[in-house]
Design a protein around this motif. Structure first.
Motif, PDB file in Angstrom:
ATOM      1  N   ASP A 193       0.810  -1.212   0.000  1.00  0.00           N
ATOM      2  CA  ASP A 193       0.000   0.000   0.000  1.00  0.00           C
ATOM      3  C   ASP A 193       0.848   1.269   0.000  1.00  0.00           C
ATOM      4  OD1 ASP A 193      -1.866   1.839   2.267  1.00  0.00           O
ATOM      5  OD2 ASP A 193      -2.659   1.270   0.319  1.00  0.00           O
ATOM      6  N   GLN A 194       2.033   1.189   0.605  1.00  0.00           N
ATOM      7  CA  GLN A 194       2.848   2.393   0.815  1.00  0.00           C
ATOM      8  C   GLN A 194       4.019   2.475  -0.165  1.00  0.00           C
ATOM      9  OE1 GLN A 194       2.523   4.959   3.023  1.00  0.00           O
ATOM     10  NE2 GLN A 194       0.626   4.234   3.903  1.00  0.00           N
ATOM     11  N   GLN A 195       3.764   2.173  -1.429  1.00  0.00           N
ATOM     12  CA  GLN A 195       4.795   2.313  -2.452  1.00  0.00           C
ATOM     13  C   GLN A 195       4.884   3.774  -2.881  1.00  0.00           C
ATOM     14  OE1 GLN A 195       6.962  -0.104  -4.051  1.00  0.00           O
ATOM     15  NE2 GLN A 195       7.852   1.854  -4.670  1.00  0.00           N
ATOM     16  N   CYS A 196       6.020   4.399  -2.596  1.00  0.00           N
ATOM     17  CA  CYS A 196       6.284   5.779  -3.049  1.00  0.00           C
ATOM     18  C   CYS A 196       5.188   6.754  -2.627  1.00  0.00           C
ATOM     19  CB  CYS A 196       6.448   5.843  -4.563  1.00  0.00           C
ATOM     20  SG  CYS A 196       7.849   4.955  -5.206  1.00  0.00           S
ATOM     21  N   TYR A 197       4.731   6.663  -1.369  1.00  0.00           N
ATOM     22  CA  TYR A 197       3.675   7.571  -0.929  1.00  0.00           C
ATOM     23  C   TYR A 197       4.144   8.544   0.139  1.00  0.00           C
ATOM     24  CZ  TYR A 197      -0.491   9.353   1.361  1.00  0.00           C
ATOM     25  OH  TYR A 197      -1.414  10.193   1.917  1.00  0.00           O
ATOM     26  N   GLU A 198       4.796   8.074   1.179  1.00  0.00           N
ATOM     27  CA  GLU A 198       5.150   8.924   2.310  1.00  0.00           C
ATOM     28  C   GLU A 198       6.337   9.846   1.997  1.00  0.00           C
ATOM     29  OE1 GLU A 198       3.740   9.489   5.148  1.00  0.00           O
ATOM     30  OE2 GLU A 198       2.128   8.019   4.979  1.00  0.00           O
ATOM     31  N   GLY A 199       6.379  10.973   2.705  1.00  0.00           N
ATOM     32  CA  GLY A 199       7.477  11.920   2.532  1.00  0.00           C
ATOM     33  C   GLY A 199       8.644  11.673   3.456  1.00  0.00           C
ATOM     34  N   ASN A 200       8.387  11.045   4.599  1.00  0.00           N
ATOM     35  CA  ASN A 200       9.430  10.771   5.580  1.00  0.00           C
ATOM     36  C   ASN A 200      10.259   9.574   5.123  1.00  0.00           C
ATOM     37  OD1 ASN A 200      10.986  10.151   7.809  1.00  0.00           O
ATOM     38  ND2 ASN A 200       9.307  10.221   9.279  1.00  0.00           N
ATOM     39  N   PHE A 201      11.538   9.788   4.842  1.00  0.00           N
ATOM     40  CA  PHE A 201      12.409   8.733   4.328  1.00  0.00           C
ATOM     41  C   PHE A 201      12.502   7.543   5.283  1.00  0.00           C
ATOM     42  CE2 PHE A 201      17.044   7.494   3.369  1.00  0.00           C
ATOM     43  CZ  PHE A 201      16.657   6.567   2.412  1.00  0.00           C
ATOM     44  N   LYS A 202      12.377   7.781   6.585  1.00  0.00           N
ATOM     45  CA  LYS A 202      12.482   6.697   7.565  1.00  0.00           C
ATOM     46  C   LYS A 202      11.382   5.654   7.392  1.00  0.00           C
ATOM     47  CE  LYS A 202      14.880   9.052  11.368  1.00  0.00           C
ATOM     48  NZ  LYS A 202      14.770   9.480  12.787  1.00  0.00           N
ATOM     49  N   ILE A 203      10.252   6.047   6.824  1.00  0.00           N
ATOM     50  CA  ILE A 203       9.142   5.117   6.651  1.00  0.00           C
ATOM     51  C   ILE A 203       9.485   4.024   5.634  1.00  0.00           C
ATOM     52  CG2 ILE A 203       6.766   4.967   5.748  1.00  0.00           C
ATOM     53  CD1 ILE A 203       6.231   7.590   7.277  1.00  0.00           C
ATOM     54  N   TYR A 204      10.479   4.289   4.786  1.00  0.00           N
ATOM     55  CA  TYR A 204      10.927   3.286   3.817  1.00  0.00           C
ATOM     56  C   TYR A 204      12.063   2.425   4.369  1.00  0.00           C
ATOM     57  CZ  TYR A 204       8.284   6.385   0.780  1.00  0.00           C
ATOM     58  OH  TYR A 204       7.283   7.146   0.218  1.00  0.00           O
ATOM     59  N   ARG A 205      12.363   2.577   5.650  1.00  0.00           N
ATOM     60  CA  ARG A 205      13.448   1.816   6.274  1.00  0.00           C
ATOM     61  C   ARG A 205      12.882   1.065   7.481  1.00  0.00           C
ATOM     62  NH1 ARG A 205      18.194   6.145   6.977  1.00  0.00           N
ATOM     63  NH2 ARG A 205      19.510   4.276   6.998  1.00  0.00           N
ATOM     64  N   PRO A 206      12.620  -0.228   7.337  1.00  0.00           N
ATOM     65  CA  PRO A 206      11.982  -1.009   8.402  1.00  0.00           C
ATOM     66  C   PRO A 206      12.689  -0.903   9.754  1.00  0.00           C
ATOM     67  CG  PRO A 206      12.044  -2.276   6.368  1.00  0.00           C
ATOM     68  CD  PRO A 206      12.822  -1.018   6.107  1.00  0.00           C
ATOM     69  N   GLN A 207      13.962  -0.594   9.759  1.00  0.00           N
ATOM     70  CA  GLN A 207      14.737  -0.525  11.001  1.00  0.00           C
ATOM     71  C   GLN A 207      14.185   0.507  11.981  1.00  0.00           C
ATOM     72  OE1 GLN A 207      18.133   1.047   8.510  1.00  0.00           O
ATOM     73  NE2 GLN A 207      18.636   2.136  10.390  1.00  0.00           N
ATOM     74  N   PHE A 208      13.431   1.492  11.494  1.00  0.00           N
ATOM     75  CA  PHE A 208      12.990   2.583  12.358  1.00  0.00           C
ATOM     76  C   PHE A 208      11.610   2.361  12.985  1.00  0.00           C
ATOM     77  CE2 PHE A 208      16.186   4.881   9.783  1.00  0.00           C
ATOM     78  CZ  PHE A 208      16.968   5.367  10.823  1.00  0.00           C
ATOM     79  N   PHE A 209      10.949   1.251  12.678  1.00  0.00           N
ATOM     80  CA  PHE A 209       9.661   0.981  13.304  1.00  0.00           C
ATOM     81  C   PHE A 209       9.869   0.268  14.638  1.00  0.00           C
ATOM     82  CE2 PHE A 209       8.275   1.494   8.884  1.00  0.00           C
ATOM     83  CZ  PHE A 209       7.184   2.323   9.063  1.00  0.00           C
ATOM     84  N   LYS A 210       9.190   0.739  15.660  1.00  0.00           N
ATOM     85  CA  LYS A 210       9.362   0.156  16.991  1.00  0.00           C
ATOM     86  C   LYS A 210       8.977  -1.320  17.009  1.00  0.00           C
ATOM     87  CE  LYS A 210       4.906   1.428  19.158  1.00  0.00           C
ATOM     88  NZ  LYS A 210       4.169   1.626  17.919  1.00  0.00           N
ATOM     89  N   GLU A 211       8.038  -1.703  16.125  1.00  0.00           N
ATOM     90  CA  GLU A 211       7.633  -3.110  16.049  1.00  0.00           C
ATOM     91  C   GLU A 211       8.778  -4.021  15.615  1.00  0.00           C
ATOM     92  OE1 GLU A 211       3.950  -0.601  15.153  1.00  0.00           O
ATOM     93  OE2 GLU A 211       6.089  -0.558  14.670  1.00  0.00           O
TER      94      GLU A 211
END
Length: 354
Positions: free
Chosen positions: A232-250
């Motif tokens: 769903d989130q292909q090339c949508y968000e502006g925050n670069f961290k959202i494309y890097r799984p390492q930054f999700f607390k989960e």
């Protein structure tokens, strides 16, 4: 390392005529008239519980007798198209065991359980509202990941095959601690590669429940692979961290595992290996990649503010002017592919919008 905050609900973007032409060219258009809105006409539902008697937040839906007969037949035809190129001979051996509706998430899909009556084997597939971003994500997954994926589009409806595996959150909660030390090292390596792959192809929101862990039994070991299941989130968000799984607390258990099991030099090695593999796939699928990038470059699949933020953050991350000069998310992705192929055979192959 700070975790990123939850995402706001993403709007659905329509499929433009040029993208439809592309999908038809590569046999992604369904010949069966089944739509997401047809399935919404259910007359009742009951909650679905897992084997631990926990509410799954899916509901099993029911239809009146006349509508159910027509829906079942069309779903069998769709299954045949998805898995056997429309062979009508198999339809008589199929049974629709269940139709479940997801009451949470962005796409609110229907999950179809299709059983072969001869041997009781069954598979799942999903019926969703079609969204251009998700279709770009699925197509890029098919071309650039180690695995292929089947999907079909009918007007504003998307039919998507089920990706088999253990949801990342379930694996981390119930199975990770029982893995051997060697298996944990291998899982850490795979997450580094998965993280790199998502970042380069700008696939966002890979929280633990949006990817699966796939155990593969080799002759003397179990090898684990990681696959995205939500595009769903292909090339949508502006925050670069959202494309890097390492930054999700989960995903913190995975990051903890990487710190425990891998040295910095090994992490760099695995990143380089994944970049090389992606570059080779990009170059080997040159014509198809260029077609989909050209369509994306002329499509609006994200707010202007998101585009402005992402290209600015990518420019600061890479110092590559192609990101700074991008005028759409498709151009940004073109610049990313050019960046990763720079040290390979054709460094100028993926000019933005070419």
């Amino acid at each position: 390392m700070s975790a990123i905050s939850p995402l706001f609900k993403k709007p659905s973007y329509p499929i433009n005529p040029i993208l439809f032409d592309y999908l038809e060219r590569f046999d992604r258009i369904s010949k069966v008239a089944i739509s997401y809105h047809d399935l919404l006409r259910f007359s009742g539902s009951i909650n679905v519980y897992d084997k631990f008697d926990k509410d799954t937040l899916w509901v099993r839906v029911f239809y009146n007798e006349y509508e159910r007969a027509e829906i079942d037949l069309n779903l069998k035809k769709v299954y045949s198209l998805l898995h056997s190129d429309g062979n009508s001979e198999i339809i008589k051996f199929l049974n629709v065991d269940a139709i479940d509706y997801c009451t949470f998430g962005n796409s609110k899909p229907f999950r179809i359980k299709m059983r072969n009556v001869l041997n009781d084997n069954y598979v799942h597939f999903y019926v969703k509202k079609a969204d251009a971003s998700r279709i770009y994500g699925l197509e890029l997954e098919h071309i650039l990941s180690p695995d292929k994926i089947n999907f079909l589009v009918y007007q504003d409806t998307l039919i998507e095959e089920h990706i088999i595996g253990i949801p990342g959150d379930v694996f981390m909660e119930n199975l990770l601690e029982n893995c051997s030390e060697m298996e944990k090292s291998q899982i850490a390596k795979e997450f580094v590669k998965f993280n790199e792959r998502c970042m380069i192809r700008l696939l966002g929101d890979m929280r633990a429940y949006n990817y699966v862990i796939v155990p593969i039994h080799d002759f003397d070991q179990v090898v684990y692979k990681i696959r995205a299941i939500d595009f769903d989130q292909q090339c949508y968000e502006g925050n670069f961290k959202i494309y890097r799984p390492q930054f999700f607390k989960e995903n913190f258990p995975m990051m903890k595992l990487i710190k425990e099991k891998l040295q910095d030099s090994s992490i760099e090695q695995y990143k380089n290996e994944e970049r090389a593999a992606l570059a080779k796939r990009i170059l080997s699928a040159e014509t198809r990649i260029q077609k989909i990038l050209r369509i994306m470059s002329n499509d609006a699949i994200a707010p202007e503010a998101h585009l402005k933020q992402l290209k600015s953050e990518l420019y600061r991350y890479t110092n590559d002017l192609n990101f700074k000069n991008a005028t759409s998310m498709g151009y940004v992705l073109s610049a990313a592919f050019k960046f990763v192929t720079r040290n390979f055979k054709h460094p100028d192959l993926f000019k933005p919008g070419s």
